[in-house]
Design an enzyme around this catalytic site. Structure first.
Site, short mmCIF file in Angstrom:
data_model
loop_
_atom_site.label_atom_id
_atom_site.label_comp_id
_atom_site.label_asym_id
_atom_site.label_seq_id
_atom_site.Cartn_x
_atom_site.Cartn_y
_atom_site.Cartn_z
N GLN A 50 -5.48 -1.95 -2.70
CA GLN A 50 -5.09 -0.64 -2.20
C GLN A 50 -4.31 0.12 -3.27
O GLN A 50 -3.36 -0.41 -3.87
CB GLN A 50 -4.24 -0.77 -0.94
N THR A 80 0.80 -1.22 0.00
CA THR A 80 0.00 0.00 0.00
C THR A 80 0.83 1.27 0.00
O THR A 80 0.58 2.21 -0.76
CB THR A 80 -0.93 0.02 1.23
N ARG A 109 -14.54 2.90 10.16
CA ARG A 109 -14.21 1.76 10.99
C ARG A 109 -12.81 1.98 11.53
O ARG A 109 -11.97 2.64 10.89
CB ARG A 109 -14.32 0.44 10.22
N TRP A 159 -9.16 1.56 12.21
CA TRP A 159 -7.95 0.85 11.80
C TRP A 159 -7.08 0.54 13.03
O TRP A 159 -6.42 -0.50 13.09
CB TRP A 159 -7.19 1.69 10.79
N ASP A 182 -12.25 2.35 2.80
CA ASP A 182 -11.24 3.03 3.63
C ASP A 182 -10.55 4.14 2.85
O ASP A 182 -9.33 4.30 2.91
CB ASP A 182 -10.19 2.02 4.13
N ASP A 194 -8.40 3.15 -0.51
CA ASP A 194 -7.27 3.87 0.08
C ASP A 194 -6.85 5.09 -0.76
O ASP A 194 -5.66 5.33 -0.98
CB ASP A 194 -6.07 2.94 0.27
#
Length: 296
Positions: free
Chosen positions: A113, A83, A214, A216, A157, A136
């Site tokens: 990602q 990532t 959420r 991490w 995310d 991401d």
């Protein structure tokens, strides 16, 4: 110092990275890099030793920096990139500003990602910047960050990391059902993680059941203040990432959310609706610990 970049090569540098690399080593004064309209297909890094940098485009819809690395792209040694090396634009400088640009990771949905902007700066400002991607999109890694009138899109995310980041008047766009807008990893001792002031959230056609966030890391902090939410936002609002213990340590807050996706009665019980007095404390100087982004 003023440097010009033109995709056509007609004025100054044709590559943004070449323009950045032309700054003399040890130069300390502020540098403005004026980016003429065009599509710049390149991977760009603003190094930690760079002086204060302003990347100044003319219009976010016509001044585009794009690349397409994702976590599975082979790196120089043949191993998967992961990532944190996928960013189209990676920023490590102490003071950085971008205005009137699009920063895109064009890897595409389902590729994993794929970061558009990797922001690991001390102080970073984005004004009227479009951040485009899927999973991401924006890594808000560390330091103090300020986003004003920006457009940020993604599916899973798509705003993540441990920075203290203030988003004012921004537009967040959900591209996929059952996704997540934020995945904060706020340090335990940080007063603020991600704060959204007077923003709006929309979803693509048929998109629904998107969570506001959420955790991490256990002490994730996210607050939405006076944010308009369409029906793409799921009623419960927040997800524990399958780790119930994080319901005790995460701080997920809202104040005067409105629109079809705003339903305080349906929200998970471990999130909070702020009082007027609590919401009034969410001011720029307080959130950014005394730093005012107008100075950069």
């Amino acid at each position: 110092m003023l440097i010009t970049v033109s995709a056509s090569g007609g004025e100054g540098f044709s590559s943004l990275q070449e323009a950045l690399d032309s700054i003399p080593r040890g130069y300390q004064s502020a540098v403005t890099i004026r980016i003429k309209p065009g599509i710049y297909e390149e991977k760009v890094t603003v190094a930690s030793e760079a002086p204060p940098i302003l990347l100044l485009g003319e219009d976010p819809h016509s001044t585009i920096i794009t690349w397409n690395d994702n976590a599975h792209t082979p790196g120089p040694g043949g191993e998967a990139m992961g990532t944190f090396r996928t960013g189209t634009l990676s920023i490590f400088a102490e003071n950085f500003t971008a205005e009137n640009l699009t920063i895109s990771n064009a890897s595409g949905p389902g590729t994993g990602q794929a970061v558009a902007a990797f922001v690991d700066a001390g102080h970073a400002v984005f004004r009227r910047v479009r951040l485009l991607g899927d999973q991401d999109t924006l890594y808000a890694g560390q330091g103090k960050q300020y986003y004003d009138e920006c457009y940020i899109e993604g599916d899973v995310d798509y705003i993540f990391g441990g920075a203290t980041a203030l988003f004012e008047r921004c537009h967040l766009h959900n591209k996929r059902s059952r996704g997540y807008i934020t995945a904060a990893s706020t340090p335990e001792d940080a007063a603020y993680g991600y704060v959204f002031l007077d923003c709006r959230i929309t979803g693509g056609e048929g998109v629904g059941e998107v969570y506001l966030g959420r955790p991490w890391r256990p002490f994730a902090h996210v607050a939405f203040i006076r944010t308009v939410m369409d029906a793409s936002v799921i009623g419960e609002g927040w997800h524990n990432w399958g780790q119930p213990d994080r319901e005790q340590s995460s701080r997920y807050e809202e104040y005067e959310s409105s629109g079809p996706g705003a339903d305080p009665q349906a929200r998970v019980k471990w999130s909070r609706q702020l009082t007027s007095e609590e919401a009034a404390a969410f001011r720029v100087l307080s959130i950014l610990d005394g730093w005012h982004p107008e100075g950069y």
